[in-house]
Motif scaffolding. Structure first.
Motif, PDB file in Angstrom:
ATOM      1  N   GLU B  26       0.813  -1.210   0.000  1.00 36.30           N
ATOM      2  CA  GLU B  26       0.000   0.000   0.000  1.00 36.30           C
ATOM      3  C   GLU B  26       0.848   1.262   0.000  1.00 36.30           C
ATOM      4  N   GLN B  27       1.919   1.229   0.813  1.00 33.50           N
ATOM      5  CA  GLN B  27       2.808   2.394   0.892  1.00 33.50           C
ATOM      6  C   GLN B  27       3.453   2.666  -0.462  1.00 33.50           C
ATOM      7  N   LEU B  28       3.829   1.597  -1.165  1.00 31.72           N
ATOM      8  CA  LEU B  28       4.447   1.793  -2.482  1.00 31.72           C
ATOM      9  C   LEU B  28       3.456   2.437  -3.444  1.00 31.72           C
ATOM     10  N   GLN B  29       2.202   2.029  -3.363  1.00 34.26           N
ATOM     11  CA  GLN B  29       1.182   2.635  -4.232  1.00 34.26           C
ATOM     12  C   GLN B  29       0.995   4.115  -3.893  1.00 34.26           C
ATOM     13  N   LEU B  30       0.933   4.372  -2.587  1.00 35.77           N
ATOM     14  CA  LEU B  30       0.765   5.735  -2.108  1.00 35.77           C
ATOM     15  C   LEU B  30       1.906   6.628  -2.615  1.00 35.77           C
ATOM     16  N   THR B  31       3.116   6.099  -2.536  1.00 40.83           N
ATOM     17  CA  THR B  31       4.293   6.854  -2.987  1.00 40.83           C
ATOM     18  C   THR B  31       4.212   7.138  -4.477  1.00 40.83           C
ATOM     19  N   ALA B  32       3.866   6.077  -5.247  1.00 39.11           N
ATOM     20  CA  ALA B  32       3.746   6.266  -6.697  1.00 39.11           C
ATOM     21  C   ALA B  32       2.691   7.321  -6.999  1.00 39.11           C
ATOM     22  N   GLN B  33       1.608   7.299  -6.225  1.00 34.51           N
ATOM     23  CA  GLN B  33       0.547   8.295  -6.417  1.00 34.51           C
ATOM     24  C   GLN B  33       1.033   9.714  -6.150  1.00 34.51           C
ATOM     25  N   SER B  34       1.776   9.876  -5.055  1.00 36.43           N
ATOM     26  CA  SER B  34       2.202  11.245  -4.729  1.00 36.43           C
ATOM     27  C   SER B  34       3.217  11.759  -5.748  1.00 36.43           C
ATOM     28  N   ILE B  35       4.028  10.859  -6.314  1.00 38.38           N
ATOM     29  CA  ILE B  35       4.949  11.292  -7.381  1.00 38.38           C
ATOM     30  C   ILE B  35       4.141  11.706  -8.619  1.00 38.38           C
ATOM     31  N   ALA B  36       3.151  10.867  -8.965  1.00 35.95           N
ATOM     32  CA  ALA B  36       2.312  11.182 -10.126  1.00 35.95           C
ATOM     33  C   ALA B  36       1.581  12.508  -9.917  1.00 35.95           C
ATOM     34  N   GLN B  37       1.114  12.718  -8.699  1.00 36.09           N
ATOM     35  CA  GLN B  37       0.392  13.943  -8.360  1.00 36.09           C
ATOM     36  C   GLN B  37       1.291  15.173  -8.524  1.00 36.09           C
ATOM     37  N   ALA B  38       2.530  15.075  -8.015  1.00 33.81           N
ATOM     38  CA  ALA B  38       3.469  16.197  -8.132  1.00 33.81           C
ATOM     39  C   ALA B  38       3.713  16.523  -9.599  1.00 33.81           C
ATOM     40  N   LYS B  39       3.830  15.468 -10.420  1.00 37.58           N
ATOM     41  CA  LYS B  39       4.082  15.690 -11.852  1.00 37.58           C
ATOM     42  C   LYS B  39       2.862  16.260 -12.542  1.00 37.58           C
ATOM     43  N   ALA B  40       1.678  15.786 -12.122  1.00 34.71           N
ATOM     44  CA  ALA B  40       0.437  16.267 -12.737  1.00 34.71           C
ATOM     45  C   ALA B  40       0.268  17.771 -12.491  1.00 34.71           C
ATOM     46  N   VAL B  41       0.711  18.212 -11.326  1.00 42.01           N
ATOM     47  CA  VAL B  41       0.623  19.634 -10.990  1.00 42.01           C
ATOM     48  C   VAL B  41       1.601  20.449 -11.832  1.00 42.01           C
ATOM     49  N   GLY B  42       2.679  19.824 -12.293  1.00 40.61           N
ATOM     50  CA  GLY B  42       3.641  20.517 -13.156  1.00 40.61           C
ATOM     51  C   GLY B  42       5.074  20.424 -12.683  1.00 40.61           C
ATOM     52  N   ALA B  43       5.293  19.812 -11.520  1.00 42.23           N
ATOM     53  CA  ALA B  43       6.668  19.686 -11.013  1.00 42.23           C
ATOM     54  C   ALA B  43       7.469  18.736 -11.906  1.00 42.23           C
ATOM     55  N   THR B  44       8.756  19.016 -12.045  1.00 46.39           N
ATOM     56  CA  THR B  44       9.630  18.143 -12.835  1.00 46.39           C
ATOM     57  C   THR B  44      10.801  17.709 -11.957  1.00 46.39           C
ATOM     58  N   THR B  45      11.616  16.809 -12.496  1.00 51.03           N
ATOM     59  CA  THR B  45      12.750  16.309 -11.714  1.00 51.03           C
ATOM     60  C   THR B  45      13.878  17.351 -11.641  1.00 51.03           C
ATOM     61  N   ASP B  46      13.634  18.541 -12.211  1.00 49.55           N
ATOM     62  CA  ASP B  46      14.556  19.655 -11.937  1.00 49.55           C
ATOM     63  C   ASP B  46      14.524  19.984 -10.454  1.00 49.55           C
ATOM     64  N   ILE B  47      13.401  19.693  -9.814  1.00 48.01           N
ATOM     65  CA  ILE B  47      13.294  19.895  -8.370  1.00 48.01           C
ATOM     66  C   ILE B  47      13.956  18.717  -7.670  1.00 48.01           C
ATOM     67  N   GLU B  48      14.950  19.056  -6.844  1.00 44.95           N
ATOM     68  CA  GLU B  48      15.791  18.031  -6.225  1.00 44.95           C
ATOM     69  C   GLU B  48      14.965  16.980  -5.481  1.00 44.95           C
ATOM     70  N   SER B  49      13.960  17.422  -4.708  1.00 41.37           N
ATOM     71  CA  SER B  49      13.230  16.446  -3.890  1.00 41.37           C
ATOM     72  C   SER B  49      12.405  15.477  -4.733  1.00 41.37           C
ATOM     73  N   LEU B  50      11.998  15.901  -5.944  1.00 41.49           N
ATOM     74  CA  LEU B  50      11.263  14.962  -6.797  1.00 41.49           C
ATOM     75  C   LEU B  50      12.219  13.918  -7.380  1.00 41.49           C
ATOM     76  N   LYS B  51      13.430  14.385  -7.692  1.00 41.71           N
ATOM     77  CA  LYS B  51      14.455  13.447  -8.175  1.00 41.71           C
ATOM     78  C   LYS B  51      14.740  12.408  -7.078  1.00 41.71           C
ATOM     79  N   GLN B  52      14.869  12.902  -5.842  1.00 44.41           N
ATOM     80  CA  GLN B  52      15.104  12.001  -4.708  1.00 44.41           C
ATOM     81  C   GLN B  52      13.960  11.003  -4.566  1.00 44.41           C
ATOM     82  N   ALA B  53      12.728  11.499  -4.694  1.00 45.00           N
ATOM     83  CA  ALA B  53      11.558  10.635  -4.529  1.00 45.00           C
ATOM     84  C   ALA B  53      11.600   9.481  -5.525  1.00 45.00           C
TER      85      ALA B  53
END
Lengths: 268, 117
Positions: B26-53
């Motif tokens: 479940e946690q892995l799904q949740l994590t994948a969701q929050s990454i997808a959500q950040a990207k859907a909003v417009g964030a890219t891996t130029d942001i260090e914390s998204l790259k880390q995620a």
């Protein structure tokens, strides 16, 4: 069973090395505590991100428990990390709320100023009506293969500068009115100069003049997304550059309209 | 001495961990969701914390494959918050651009209004 033992052995090594880095863990825990203290009593943060503040506190308690009892440094660092992140997220959310509230206020102020400006321009227009003939306004619409094009002549700009004269009010207001009546249409604003002077400077001046027209439209309430701007310098003259009259004709800004559905012809 | 004691206690905990940590599906799904959500909003891996995620989620998947469920859970939990931080950072950045744009427009309007008077 064998593989399970091997794995536990590996974990033992990890746990032992965890003990070695307990200082890092203490440091990270301290940082997380400081961050949490920074947001715990901040009403703005509590209002914008109550859940994240609570989570930050909960994970911090876990980190503290692991550090004071029998936990590994790994666990301490993990929960301190989570607590720190929750604090940071809460802080950012609060900043976002503040920014959005500020933007809403500025948006109202901008609309108020737009209306005031439009009224002021209409007023000066009525005063000028007796003084200025149509030739000063110099509004030409043509239906070429590029679609509908409106030319804003040189006389509407201060010589050598990008600023629009007050006498351009009529043209600008007409453009705004047209764009409001046709909300799907978009425009490309192209600046041109005559051939005298430096080529690069001409491109810059033409770009700046086209931008001025774009700004004037945006100032009166046209969405900037509907406007693109291009400075073409001395290319595409409409008259010969030999005479003063021809040069004046070449110094112009053209507003090219898309069709009714917002489809724009190719840029030059 | 105390250190040795706590280390052996840690070993016990770790062994208990071996036996009891379930697969963090479940946690892995949740994590994948929050990454997808950040990207859907417009964030890219130029942001260090998204790259880390993204890197941590990848390592979490590898840990699952090696049956190291506790490590997988920890990585995934951190990655979830890394992604949410990236989303918040991105939105704050956007709001600041918007504020700058509004201030610029308002200044221009004020200048024009002065010129009209």
């Amino acid at each position: 069973m064998n593989s399970l033992q091997g794995m536990c052995g590996a974990l033992l090594v990890a746990a032992l090395s965890g003990c070695a880095t307990s200082q890092d863990a203490a440091q990270q825990l301290q940082n997380a505590q400081a961050s949490f203290e920074g947001i715990r009593d901040n009403t703005e943060v509590l209002r914008s991100a109550p859940k994240d503040v609570i989570r930050s506190g909960e994970t911090l308690v876990r980190a503290e428990r692991f550090s004071s009892y029998l936990g590994s440094s790994e666990d301490v660092m993990h929960y301190a990390y989570l607590s720190q992140r929750y604090s940071d997220i809460a802080k950012q959310k609060s900043l976002l709320t503040a920014n959005n509230e500020r933007a809403a206020k500025l948006e109202l102020e901008r609309q108020r100023l737009q209306l005031t400006l439009r009224e002021a321009k209409l007023l000066t227009l009525q005063e000028q009506n007796g003084l200025l003939g149509e030739q000063m306004v110099n509004l030409v619409t043509t239906d070429t293969e590029r679609g509908l094009v409106i030319t804003i002549g040189d006389v509407l700009f201060d010589a050598g500068h990008a600023d629009l004269k007050a006498s351009a009010n009529r043209t600008v207001l007409k453009l705004v009115q047209f764009l409001q009546l046709h909300p799907l249409r978009v425009v490309r604003i192209e600046g041109y100069t005559d051939s005298s002077g430096d080529t690069q400077q001409n491109i810059e001046l033409s770009q700046a003049r086209a931008q001025t027209v774009a700004d004037a439209l945006v100032d009166l309430g046209i969405d900037s997304k509907r406007i693109s701007v291009q400075g073409l310098g001395e290319s595409f003259p409409v008259a010969e550059n030999a005479s003063a009259k021809g040069r004046a004709q070449n110094r112009r800004v053209e507003v090219v309209f898309s069709d009714e559905q917002g489809r724009m012809g190719a840029a030059r | 001495m105390i250190n040795k004691l706590s280390c052996s206690a840690v070993l016990l905990l770790a062994m208990a961990g071996c036996a009891s940590d379930p697969q963090p599906t479940e946690q892995l799904q949740l994590t994948a969701q929050s990454i997808a959500q950040a990207k859907a909003v417009g964030a890219t891996t130029d942001i260090e914390s998204l790259k880390q995620a993204e890197a941590k989620l990848q390592r979490a998947d590898q840990a699952v494959a090696q049956q190291q469920f506790k490590e997988a859970r920890m990585l995934a939990e951190q990655a979830e918050l890394d992604a949410r931080e990236a989303e918040a950072d991105y939105l704050v950045g956007q709001s600041e651009v918007r504020l700058q744009e509004l201030n610029k427009q308002i200044n221009r309007l004020r200048t024009q209004l002065r010129a009209q008077q």
